[in-house]
Design an enzyme around this catalytic site. Structure first.
Site, short mmCIF file in Angstrom:
data_model
loop_
_atom_site.label_atom_id
_atom_site.label_comp_id
_atom_site.label_asym_id
_atom_site.label_seq_id
_atom_site.Cartn_x
_atom_site.Cartn_y
_atom_site.Cartn_z
N LYS A 55 -16.83 -22.36 14.41
CA LYS A 55 -17.36 -23.42 15.26
C LYS A 55 -18.03 -22.89 16.53
O LYS A 55 -18.95 -23.51 17.05
CB LYS A 55 -16.23 -24.37 15.68
CG LYS A 55 -15.90 -25.47 14.68
CD LYS A 55 -14.92 -26.43 15.36
CE LYS A 55 -14.45 -27.52 14.41
NZ LYS A 55 -13.53 -28.44 15.11
N ASP A 87 -11.58 -26.72 20.97
CA ASP A 87 -11.45 -27.02 19.55
C ASP A 87 -12.37 -26.13 18.72
O ASP A 87 -12.92 -26.53 17.71
CB ASP A 87 -11.74 -28.50 19.26
CG ASP A 87 -11.45 -28.89 17.81
OD1 ASP A 87 -10.66 -28.19 17.15
OD2 ASP A 87 -12.03 -29.88 17.33
N CYS A 109 -11.78 -43.00 14.34
CA CYS A 109 -12.15 -43.64 13.07
C CYS A 109 -13.28 -44.64 13.24
O CYS A 109 -14.14 -44.76 12.36
CB CYS A 109 -10.95 -44.34 12.45
SG CYS A 109 -9.72 -43.22 11.75
N MET A 148 -5.13 -48.63 7.58
CA MET A 148 -5.09 -49.10 8.95
C MET A 148 -3.66 -49.48 9.32
O MET A 148 -3.18 -50.57 9.01
CB MET A 148 -6.02 -50.31 9.12
CG MET A 148 -5.98 -50.95 10.50
SD MET A 148 -6.42 -49.83 11.82
CE MET A 148 -5.74 -50.68 13.24
#
Length: 728
Positions: free
Chosen positions: A367, A340, A652, A692
């Site tokens: 990154k 990633d 989350c 949600m």
């Protein structure tokens, strides 16, 4: 007397709506003249002008985030105070840099909302809510954020989380046009900033983790009609798209499937990733466009393309023709990317002396932990050096091939062994803006040291689903053991840095160690200043040449975004947003926010010399008394619940179900005590309008029940250990 304007949401929502006829009158009478708009776009976007405006997210086309203003300088910065502030809705991540044009300030906030203020007084002018459906949140990897908007000839352009590009009248806030840039049925989202040049507005998208094919699209600023599109990965069906990218993707496909076009890897199902979710920069000097391309899908190169090929154009900087979208050159910073390691971090354009010759270069700190100086004409790197200590996936770059010299252990899918990587997927530098001071020659990077283990996926983590991340990397790499000393050591080792990097030497000129990562972007000024906020609720100023701390202001909440500076009537101001949110506080558990209990307060703050305003007092913190419901389920059920939680909930609600202070900490939620309420939320989706969604499409009621059992267990563990882990 200092003006403090507290613009509450109720005030803004109460403002009357301007009718169509009135909007025409206001636009013709109150807007900047066409000649002024031409000046703003021709002069201020190209060079930044005199600094009175901050006309685009990175200040000007070179995106150096450096202002020529010096009224606020190293000799008087300690006299800065709060001139005005505005409370904002939605206590989620606030990542936008304020844009200021002709005395008016424009910001975007969470859920892609737009607000306009008088830049000097803080008077609320108008607001725009695109009414993004709450269920879109499940497609957003890293919070429901928005990083800003673009200004062009009296119009504003903003991307919405659900994939629209919207044009607004800058004077009234009225919507002029809206175009859907991606398939609404896909898992694509927009959180990045549109860029405008030559009467075109360009936008990309996010969603690589969920299985989205990346592209950027240019639209006509007047009509919203598509001008061109460039895809960053080959067509999964092996055919042309009829777009600007067709000619080069025919060649690029060989780096995904091999010369024989064998159908290897899952990229044909996933789309390959490569989303352009942030970095888009226009080079007015060379008339070129640069895009930073994101990670692949799956993350795991062994699954994505059977461990073969470099997979153009993921983790690359790509140069395009801004008129047609045609390919010019690219440089792939992380070939065959598998960690990633996106290349979507901010890009800065500059001129640099190299061997006695001035070269047009771009600076990039992605990154992967290496700082790249790249020739803008050729795309050939000039240097690639680490900007943080401890980078371990590669030892450097071969100066002939400009390929990384990799650590063989880093290819975890080949060894079958876990690899503890620094940096990790959160990056040595993420989306947070960096800045460049042409006088010092230094680039100011909000860097961070966040390690994680990469493990080949198995079981549920290896199954492609409609909801949740599809990375083919085990989520177990984010789990910390239930050992107080280990957890506290991991928190202490997860840190940030402000790095003043010198591209001429390939080394840091100075660094500031910071207790936490996920700190704010930087702003450089001619006053020999670097401004940066941090996750601990401070807004600071340092001397640009030496790194001496000259100013610090407590602002009650975290600062994620970069600040901007501007002047009105000869007075210089500094503006920034506060909040707590984004990927790190959401996902990283104890290290991501639980150990930093600062509140999330969405607010715009504006500073001026001599101002004496104060923020409202914070309420007294309430100590939480752990009282979890009785544990149920056997070890196998709880283990199953943990796997489902990691697969669907962790991004989350935090590693180990430890909430980071952005969305509810499920360990403290009353819903875990009631199985019917839990089912109605997790399966039926009764809270979808609040972000949600129900997960009935990917899990059954037994899995949902087992997740509840797992969370109750985590609450019981917290009752025993949290006070020792989260010590003052």
């Amino acid at each position: 007397m200092t003006k403090i304007v507290k613009n509450q949401l109720s005030q803004m929502l109460a403002k009357f709506t301007i009718g169509a006829a009135a909007a025409i009158i206001v636009a013709s009478c109150g807007q900047s003249s066409s000649s002024e708009d031409e000046k703003i776009n021709a002069e201020y976007l190209a060079s930044g002008g005199d600094g009175s405006n901050w006309a685009m997210t990175g200040f000007s086309y070179d995106e150096q985030r450096h202002s020529p203003l010096d009224q606020i300088n190293e000799s008087n910065v300690d006299q800065l105070g709060i001139e005005w502030f505005a409370d904002l809705p939605d206590a989620r991540g606030q990542e936008a840099t304020p844009v200021v044009v002709d005395g008016k300030m424009y910001i975007t906030t969470a859920w892609s909302k737009v607000f306009a203020f008088d830049a000097a007084t803080g008077e609320a002018l108008w607001n725009y809510d695109p009414e993004v459906p709450g269920e879109t949140a499940v497609k957003a990897c890293c919070d429901v954020v928005n990083r800003g908007l673009a200004y062009w000839k009296g119009k504003l352009f903003v991307g919405t989380l659900d994939g629209r590009l919207v044009s607004l009248d800058a004077q009234s806030g009225d919507e002029l046009w809206s175009v859907q840039t991606l398939d609404p049925a896909s898992n694509g989202t927009i959180t990045g900033v549109p860029r405008v040049f030559k009467d075109k507005v360009i936008i990309g998208n996010g969603g690589a983790e969920f299985g989205v094919r990346g592209f950027v699209t240019a639209y006509d600023v007047k009509s919203g009609e598509k001008a061109w599109r460039f895809y960053t990965t080959p067509n999964p069906e092996g055919k042309a798209d009829g777009e600007a990218s067709d000619s080069i993707l025919a060649k690029a496909s060989d780096t995904w499937s091999g010369p024989d076009k064998a159908q290897k890897g899952d990229w044909r199902e996933s789309g390959g990733g490569g989303t352009v979710w942030d970095a888009i920069v226009y080079d007015a000097e060379l008339d070129q466009l640069y895009i930073g391309v994101g990670n692949g899908n799956s993350w795991n190169h062994g699954v994505r393309s059977a461990g073969e090929g470099d997979n153009w154009f993921i983790s690359s900087v790509v140069a395009l023709n801004p008129d047609t979208g045609e390919y010019i050159w690219h440089y792939q910073e992380t070939p065959a990317e598998t960690w990633d390691f996106t290349a979507t971090q901010p890009i800065i354009l500059a001129n640099q002396m190299v061997d006695g010759e001035e070269r047009k270069v771009l600076y990039h700190a992605p990154k992967n932990g290496f700082f790249f100086t790249i020739d803008r004409k050729t795309g050939v790197p000039i240097s690639a050096e680490p900007f943080i200590e401890g980078v371990n996936w590669a030892t450097g770059y071969d100066k002939e091939t400009w390929r990384p010299i990799e650590n063989p252990e880093a290819r975890f899918y080949k060894t079958g062994k876990p690899f503890l990587a620094l940096p990790s997927a959160l990056g040595a530098h993420n989306w947070h803006p960096m800045s460049y001071n042409p006088t010092t020659g230094l680039v100011y990077i909000p860097a961070q040291k966040v390690a994680a283990a990469y493990i080949p996926a198995s079981g549920l983590d290896a199954q492609r689903k409609k909801l949740g991340f599809n990375t083919d990397v085990s989520n177990a790499g984010f789990i910390l053991p239930d050992d107080v000393n280990f957890v506290r050591a991991a928190i202490a080792a997860t840190t940030g840095q402000l790095v003043a990097f010198d591209p001429r030497t390939g080394k840091a000129a100075w660094t500031i160690d910071q207790q936490t990562p996920w700190n704010g972007g930087t702003l450089s000024t001619a006053g020999n200043l670097v401004f940066q906020g941090n996750a601990l609720g401070e807004f600071n100023a340092y001397s640009a040449d030496k790194g001496a701390k000259l100013f610090s202001l407590p602002v009650q909440s975290g600062v994620l975004a970069g600040a901007s500076t501007y002047s009105v009537d000869g007075k210089q101001y500094v503006a920034f947003l506060t909040s707590k949110g984004g990927a790190f506080p959401l996902v990283a558990g104890y290290a991501g926010g639980a150990a930093n209990p600062i509140p999330s307060i969405p607010r715009l703050i504006v500073l001026k010399l001599g101002a004496t305003g104060e923020l409202p007092a914070l309420p007294e913190p309430v100590k939480y008394e752990w009282n979890p419901p009785e544990q149920f389920g056997d070890a196998a059920q709880i283990a199953d619940g943990e796997q489902s939680f990691l697969r669907y909930c962790m991004v989350c609600h935090g590693a180990g179900a430890v909430g980071g202070g952005v969305v509810p900490d499920l360990r403290k939620s009353g819903t875990i005590a009631d199985k019917a309420t839990w089912k109605s939320i997790v399966i039926d989706g009764i809270l979808k309008d609040r972000g949600m969604v129900g997960f009935s499409s990917v899990m059954d009621e037994t899995q949902a029940k087992n997740i509840r059992a797992f969370v109750i267990g985590r609450a019981e563990q917290a009752k025993k250990d949290d006070s020792a882990i989260i010590a003052p």
